[in-house]
Enzyme design. Structure first.
Site, PDB file in Angstrom:
ATOM      1  N   HIS A   1      62.600  48.763  52.960  1.00  0.00           N
ATOM      2  CA  HIS A   1      61.816  48.758  52.750  1.00  0.00           C
ATOM      3  C   HIS A   1      61.819  49.100  51.493  1.00  0.00           C
ATOM      4  O   HIS A   1      62.758  49.638  50.842  1.00  0.00           O
ATOM      5  CB  HIS A   1      60.916  50.091  52.938  1.00  0.00           C
ATOM      6  CG  HIS A   1      60.209  49.532  54.343  1.00  0.00           C
ATOM      7  ND1 HIS A   1      58.908  48.381  54.858  1.00  0.00           N
ATOM      8  CD2 HIS A   1      60.829  49.870  56.103  1.00  0.00           C
ATOM      9  CE1 HIS A   1      58.795  48.703  56.176  1.00  0.00           C
ATOM     10  NE2 HIS A   1      59.534  49.078  56.716  1.00  0.00           N
TER      11      HIS A   1
ATOM     12  N   CYS B   1      61.355  45.031  58.896  1.00  0.00           N
ATOM     13  CA  CYS B   1      61.430  45.799  59.940  1.00  0.00           C
ATOM     14  C   CYS B   1      60.867  45.336  61.215  1.00  0.00           C
ATOM     15  O   CYS B   1      61.368  44.338  61.576  1.00  0.00           O
ATOM     16  CB  CYS B   1      60.693  47.103  59.373  1.00  0.00           C
ATOM     17  SG  CYS B   1      60.956  48.750  60.124  1.00  0.00           S
TER      18      CYS B   1
END
Length: 485
Positions: free
Chosen positions: A427, A330
């Site tokens: 994630h 991310c």
């Protein structure tokens, strides 16, 4: 009709989230239909919900303890700090504004209707709602417009159990002091207390518990020993992240100032042959790392500057020269590129910012936020992954042509030509046992890899047994009051 009871703390990080998860699992095992609820949370470690929003990860764990899918009603107001004085405000799972703390303090009371809507919807679907407060009601300077502690207890008409943390010392002062400073109308909501995180012979605190009861008039629900397996459950608070393990594969993680969604570390740290080392500010990245993992962050550009201020960019370049591996997730993925463009100043000052230059990619910051659960597979091993995205920004570039993940037919991620530097937006990858095994195999790990999700379930059951043994849950059920729908 549903009942409800609220767990508040005499301070921050007294273990409220863990207690609520344990109580929720224990009552669920007794056959109750239980729902968790936290009116307002402040955390950058968020979970994606079944209805496409985001809530604090602690509430997602509590939902799991109840056997329920996480839902935005479980945490209707989520504050995600972006700077020391400001935070993103998420209501019913969606970002509504970014505010300075002073401005939010003036407007938070307007969110009470949204909070009560969520609470009543949950209560309509449950036998009992276990509510978690935030911070401490003793912060009477924040009482005006409060929606997190006594303000909510008053509006919803729910009784309160106050929890103290004996591990910090001064627990009698924590609890009796809270009784003393609260105005009478708030004090009246508190019906009982509990003492958490005791180490040693509990009987040694019998006189202390009696003293608290005598000074406050509250019912004693128990002194709860330290739960030694707490580290096996996903942590929500950044202060709970710690270096773990003593394995031969060393994964190094710089603690960014706005680190977010660090649950990626939990499955790795649970492996007996892996060491996850968290590097604090002012320390160099160790030169014996097998992998440097750049985690998510709530402020990519700000934490990129923070990373450079620690000299970690220099350490990272040396790590790569030594043949080490790097994984960016991310915000960490965005940092690995050549440039980060923020023309609208979404993360602060508008402009073009040089990245670490380890991947041939660029990121354009955009106001649209992607919040979704995804399923796909690792192209190298074929292992299935169940993950989630929660980010702003679009990433493109030559290294994206070597995407190493496939999400429902769409390439995801980027890789350097030698495969030692990878990045992606997903994630939760490492929660998938087969993917985790395939990824760690590149460092020579074979066999002995655990069942991470099964381990979480086993630990929740152990936590429930812990609560049944050391907390008077029968008295807690008697104290819970019916919700006026």
């Amino acid at each position: 009709m549903a009942k409800a009871i609220m767990i508040q703390g005499a301070g921050s990080n007294v273990g409220k989230s863990m207690l609520v998860a344990g109580i929720a699992r224990a009552l669920t095992l007794r056959g109750y239909n239980v729902a968790p609820f936290k009116p307002q949370n402040m955390s950058n470690n968020a979970a994606v919900t079944s209805d496409g929003g985001e809530i604090g990860r602690a509430q997602a764990l509590q939902a799991r303890a109840c056997g329920r899918p996480p839902h935005t009603d479980m945490n209707p107001v989520l504050l995600k700090p972006e700077t020391d004085v400001g935070a993103q405000v998420v209501v019913h799972g969606k970002r509504v504004a970014t505010m300075k703390a002073r401005d939010y303090g003036k407007t938070k009371s307007t969110l009470m209707p949204a909070v009560l809507q969520s609470f009543h919807r949950l209560a309509a679907s449950a036998d009992i709602v276990i509510i978690e407060g935030a911070g401490s009601p003793a912060e009477i300077n924040l009482r005006a417009g409060d929606i997190a502690n006594m303000g909510f207890a008053e509006a919803a008409g729910v009784p309160v159990v106050l929890v103290g943390d004996i591990d910090r010392g001064g627990v009698i002062a924590q609890l009796v002091g809270t009784h003393t400073v609260l105005p009478p109308e708030d004090r009246a909501h508190i019906k009982a207390f509990a003492v958490n995180k005791f180490r040693g012979d509990i009987s040694l605190f019998d006189d202390g518990a009696r003293a608290i009861a005598q000074h406050t008039g509250w019912i004693d629900l128990g002194t709860i020993p330290w739960f030694s397996d707490a580290h096996r459950l996903p942590a929500e608070d950044v202060m709970d992240i710690a270096s773990r393990g003593d394995g031969r594969v060393k994964i190094v993680v710089p603690r960014l100032s706005r680190i977010a969604n660090f649950d990626d570390l939990d499955p790795l740290a649970a492996e007996p042959d892996v060491t996850v080392e968290i590097v604090e500010a002012g320390r160099p990245l160790p030169c014996d790392a097998d992998l440097v993992l750049l985690p998510g962050t709530k402020s990519t550009i700000g934490d990129l500057a923070y990373l450079r201020a620690q000299g970690w960019d220099i350490d990272l370049a040396a790590h790569v020269r030594r043949g080490g591996h790097v994984l960016g997730i991310c915000g960490g993925y965005q940092m690995l590129g050549q440039w980060i463009d923020d023309p609208d100043g979404i993360e602060g000052h508008a402009g073009r910012h040089a990245g670490l230059g380890l991947l041939d990619i660029e990121t354009m910051m955009t106001p649209e936020k992607r919040v979704t659960e995804v399923t796909g597979y690792d192209r190298a091993s074929g292992a299935t992954v169940h993950a989630y995205e929660i980010h702003i920004g679009r990433t493109t570039g030559a290294d994206c042509a070597r995407a190493w993940l496939d999400i429902e037919g769409v390439p995801e991620g980027a890789a350097r030509v030698d495969g030692r530097i990878l990045g992606c937006y997903l994630h939760g990858l490492f929660s998938a046992d087969a993917f985790r095994a395939a990824y760690l195999a590149r460092f020579g790990m074979t066999g002995g890899l655990g069942d991470f999700e099964g381990g979480v379930e086993t630990t929740l059951d152990a936590l429930a047994a812990h609560m049944e043994t050391h907390m008077d849950l029968d008295a807690l059920l008697q104290l819970a009051q019916e919700v006026d729908l």
